[in-house]
Design a protein around this motif. Structure first.
Motif, short mmCIF file in Angstrom:
data_model
loop_
_atom_site.label_atom_id
_atom_site.label_comp_id
_atom_site.label_asym_id
_atom_site.label_seq_id
_atom_site.Cartn_x
_atom_site.Cartn_y
_atom_site.Cartn_z
N THR A 221 42.73 45.99 36.23
CA THR A 221 41.58 46.80 35.89
C THR A 221 40.22 46.32 36.13
OG1 THR A 221 43.05 46.98 33.83
CG2 THR A 221 40.74 47.63 33.74
N ALA A 222 40.18 44.99 36.21
CA ALA A 222 38.72 44.50 36.75
C ALA A 222 38.69 44.74 38.17
CB ALA A 222 38.50 43.03 36.40
N LEU A 223 39.75 44.70 39.14
CA LEU A 223 39.48 44.96 40.30
C LEU A 223 39.31 46.41 40.77
CD1 LEU A 223 41.60 43.21 43.25
CD2 LEU A 223 41.15 45.70 43.17
N LEU A 224 39.88 47.22 40.05
CA LEU A 224 39.67 48.63 40.20
C LEU A 224 38.34 49.23 39.61
CD1 LEU A 224 43.33 50.06 39.19
CD2 LEU A 224 42.12 50.13 41.53
N SER A 225 37.77 48.38 38.68
CA SER A 225 36.31 48.88 38.04
C SER A 225 35.37 48.24 39.11
CB SER A 225 36.46 48.38 36.73
OG SER A 225 37.31 48.69 35.81
N ASP A 226 35.72 47.17 39.76
CA ASP A 226 34.57 46.51 40.73
C ASP A 226 34.58 47.24 42.01
OD1 ASP A 226 32.69 44.13 41.17
OD2 ASP A 226 34.15 43.92 42.62
N LEU A 227 35.41 48.43 42.24
CA LEU A 227 35.40 48.89 43.64
C LEU A 227 34.18 49.44 43.88
CD1 LEU A 227 39.23 50.16 44.17
CD2 LEU A 227 38.18 48.27 45.17
N ARG A 228 33.51 50.12 42.81
CA ARG A 228 32.33 50.97 43.12
C ARG A 228 30.97 50.21 43.52
NH1 ARG A 228 30.95 52.68 36.82
NH2 ARG A 228 30.96 50.48 36.11
N ARG A 229 31.22 48.58 43.42
CA ARG A 229 30.17 47.96 44.04
C ARG A 229 29.99 47.88 45.45
NH1 ARG A 229 29.85 42.82 39.97
NH2 ARG A 229 29.38 43.79 37.93
N HIS A 230 31.40 47.67 46.05
CA HIS A 230 31.67 47.75 47.23
C HIS A 230 31.78 48.99 48.06
CE1 HIS A 230 32.73 43.53 46.75
NE2 HIS A 230 33.50 43.81 45.49
N ALA A 231 32.29 50.12 47.28
CA ALA A 231 32.22 51.49 48.14
C ALA A 231 32.01 52.45 47.02
CB ALA A 231 33.62 51.61 48.83
N PRO A 232 30.89 53.12 46.88
CA PRO A 232 30.45 53.86 45.94
C PRO A 232 31.14 55.40 45.66
CG PRO A 232 28.45 53.39 47.18
CD PRO A 232 29.51 53.05 47.99
N GLN A 233 32.29 55.36 46.73
CA GLN A 233 32.96 56.86 46.66
C GLN A 233 34.15 56.42 45.58
OE1 GLN A 233 32.07 54.90 49.41
NE2 GLN A 233 32.12 55.97 51.01
N PHE A 234 34.24 55.12 45.32
CA PHE A 234 35.40 54.80 44.38
C PHE A 234 35.07 54.73 43.03
CE2 PHE A 234 37.31 53.32 48.59
CZ PHE A 234 38.24 54.26 48.68
N THR A 235 34.14 55.60 42.54
CA THR A 235 33.64 55.30 41.06
C THR A 235 34.76 56.11 40.31
OG1 THR A 235 31.34 55.50 41.94
CG2 THR A 235 31.89 55.90 39.28
N LEU A 236 35.55 55.36 39.68
CA LEU A 236 37.04 55.70 39.27
C LEU A 236 36.58 55.79 37.39
CD1 LEU A 236 39.46 53.65 40.83
CD2 LEU A 236 38.68 55.67 41.59
N SER A 237 37.46 56.90 36.92
CA SER A 237 37.39 57.15 35.75
C SER A 237 38.30 56.13 35.00
CB SER A 237 37.74 58.76 35.29
OG SER A 237 38.80 58.82 35.61
N GLU A 238 38.19 56.10 33.57
CA GLU A 238 38.98 55.02 32.81
C GLU A 238 40.55 55.57 32.91
OE1 GLU A 238 37.75 54.56 28.83
OE2 GLU A 238 35.91 53.74 29.53
N GLY A 239 40.73 56.89 32.81
CA GLY A 239 42.34 57.42 33.25
C GLY A 239 42.59 56.97 34.49
N ASP A 240 42.06 57.23 35.53
CA ASP A 240 42.35 57.00 36.97
C ASP A 240 42.54 55.28 36.84
OD1 ASP A 240 42.17 59.55 37.70
OD2 ASP A 240 40.48 59.30 38.45
N ILE A 241 41.83 54.56 36.44
CA ILE A 241 42.19 53.12 36.38
C ILE A 241 43.27 52.74 35.67
CG2 ILE A 241 41.09 50.74 35.64
CD1 ILE A 241 38.45 52.03 36.03
N ARG A 242 43.73 53.37 34.59
CA ARG A 242 44.92 53.09 33.77
C ARG A 242 46.23 53.26 34.52
NH1 ARG A 242 41.77 54.73 29.17
NH2 ARG A 242 42.50 56.84 29.45
N HIS A 243 45.84 54.66 35.35
CA HIS A 243 46.98 54.92 36.13
C HIS A 243 47.35 54.13 37.21
CE1 HIS A 243 49.84 57.82 37.59
NE2 HIS A 243 49.24 57.95 38.77
N LEU A 244 46.17 53.63 37.94
CA LEU A 244 46.47 52.75 39.23
C LEU A 244 46.59 51.53 38.77
CD1 LEU A 244 43.96 54.43 41.24
CD2 LEU A 244 46.20 54.73 41.52
N ALA A 245 46.29 50.72 37.68
CA ALA A 245 46.30 49.43 37.42
C ALA A 245 47.64 48.73 37.51
CB ALA A 245 46.04 49.17 35.71
N PRO A 246 48.81 49.40 37.16
CA PRO A 246 50.28 48.76 37.34
C PRO A 246 50.35 48.75 38.75
CG PRO A 246 50.39 50.46 35.82
CD PRO A 246 49.22 50.66 36.10
#
Length: 347
Positions: A221-246
């Protein structure tokens, strides 16, 4: 002063066949000899396409094979902006004139292929119903005359009808038989392009870890939430983060470093990036590394041990022979057995 008259236009109007209409457009049609493109009326008079989409379709159809037709490239060629060109491309894609799909090159690089079809309705018809041009009939050569024949002064009479004879008579010397006309080769089949309504194969499911521990879930979860610091295009919602975390947890479970995962997800992005979540799903599934091998898997396989039988010296004749234990050689054993004496046989 009177209005200046165009002499060339006036001369061209006089050459238009038929009476000129009293209203509406008047066509002056001059034949093209080079640098022209054939455009069908189904595109030029399309009732559902905007004029921008029709003009952009004509521009793409006139470009040579292999010319880049991305939004950036078309913006550099045309006067319209990126938004109008993107909207026109979506119109052409919705009506089947344009198709865009992803293609993976060697080296895990993904590119976008663009296919333009000048008659999308023809692709939906079966091949048997497609109009096929009738092959041109080759001229039938006239039968050759004998080299010693001298034509008379009058016209030759029409030849009598020839009746079929089972065996053909041999051709006499000095004459040549007429050759049968060779039919032209069939036209090449057009390349098959799947219609836009063809069903697409189902997408593979996202990878799942063996055991989703709280530590793995928190790190993913922390890795997905931190993606927007490196690429602003990946500003994900909480639902998308929960879906991609596994899926990210599966990478971490296979000992993939977080920096490696971040570079894999954010490097070499398509421009423009329209669906960031779909791109993350694809890369997390298609680029999933295998588990690291264990120490037992990396160990070299044990080589089979070769047992060498040592040499022994015969007690009677001092001859050398191979045997695990000392004793008598084969000849001495046979001699002793013949005499009825005791024989020391190696085990």
């Amino acid at each position: 002063m009177d209005t200046q008259q165009n002499t060339a236009l006036t001369r061209a109007l006089t050459e238009v066949p038929g009476p000129l209409p009293t209203s509406g457009v008047i066509h002056i049609t001059l034949q093209h000899t080079d640098r022209f493109t054939v455009v069908g009326n189904h595109l030029a008079q399309h009732p559902d396409l905007s004029c921008t989409a029709v003009g952009l379709a004509v521009r793409i159809q006139s470009l040579p094979q292999g010319t880049e037709v991305s939004i950036k490239a078309l913006t550099a060629r045309c006067q319209e902006g990126e938004r109008r060109i993107a909207a026109a491309l979506r119109e052409l894609e919705a009506h089947g004139y344009l198709q865009r799909f992803r293609h993976r090159l060697p080296g895990q690089k993904v590119i976008t292929r663009t296919v333009f079809c000048n008659q999308p309705a023809a692709l939906l018809r079966p091949r048997s119903q497609a109009p096929v041009a009738a092959p041109a009939q080759a001229p039938i050569p006239a039968p050759a005359r004998s080299q010693t024949h001298v034509p008379g002064p009058g016209p030759e009479p029409d030849p009598a009808p020839v009746r079929p004879v089972p065996p053909a008579p041999p051709v006499p010397t000095g004459t040549s038989a007429p050759e049968a006309p060779v039919p032209p080769p069939p036209p090449p089949a057009p390349p098959f392009v799947p219609p836009p309504t063809a069903p697409k194969p189902p997408r593979p499911p996202l990878p799942q870890p063996g055991t989703l521990t709280p530590e793995l879930d928190r790190a993913a979860t922390a890795l997905l939430s931190d993606l927007r610091r490196h690429a602003p295009q990946f500003t994900l919602s909480e639902g998308d983060i929960r879906h991609l975390a596994p899926a990210v947890a599966t990478w971490l479970e296979r000992d993939a470093h977080p920096d490696t995962i971040r570079r894999t997800l954010t490097d070499d992005l398509p421009r423009p990036l329209r669906h960031p979540v779909k791109l993350l799903k694809h890369r997390l599934t298609a680029l999933l590394p295998p588990p690291l091998p264990g120490a037992c898997d990396l160990a070299a396989p044990a080589r089979p041990r070769v047992v060498v039988t040592p040499f022994q010296t015969c007690d009677d004749c001092d001859r050398a022979f191979r045997s695990p234990d000392p004793g008598h050689c084969r000849d001495c054993r046979e001699t002793r057995e013949h005499r009825g004496e005791d024989v020391r046989v190696a085990a």
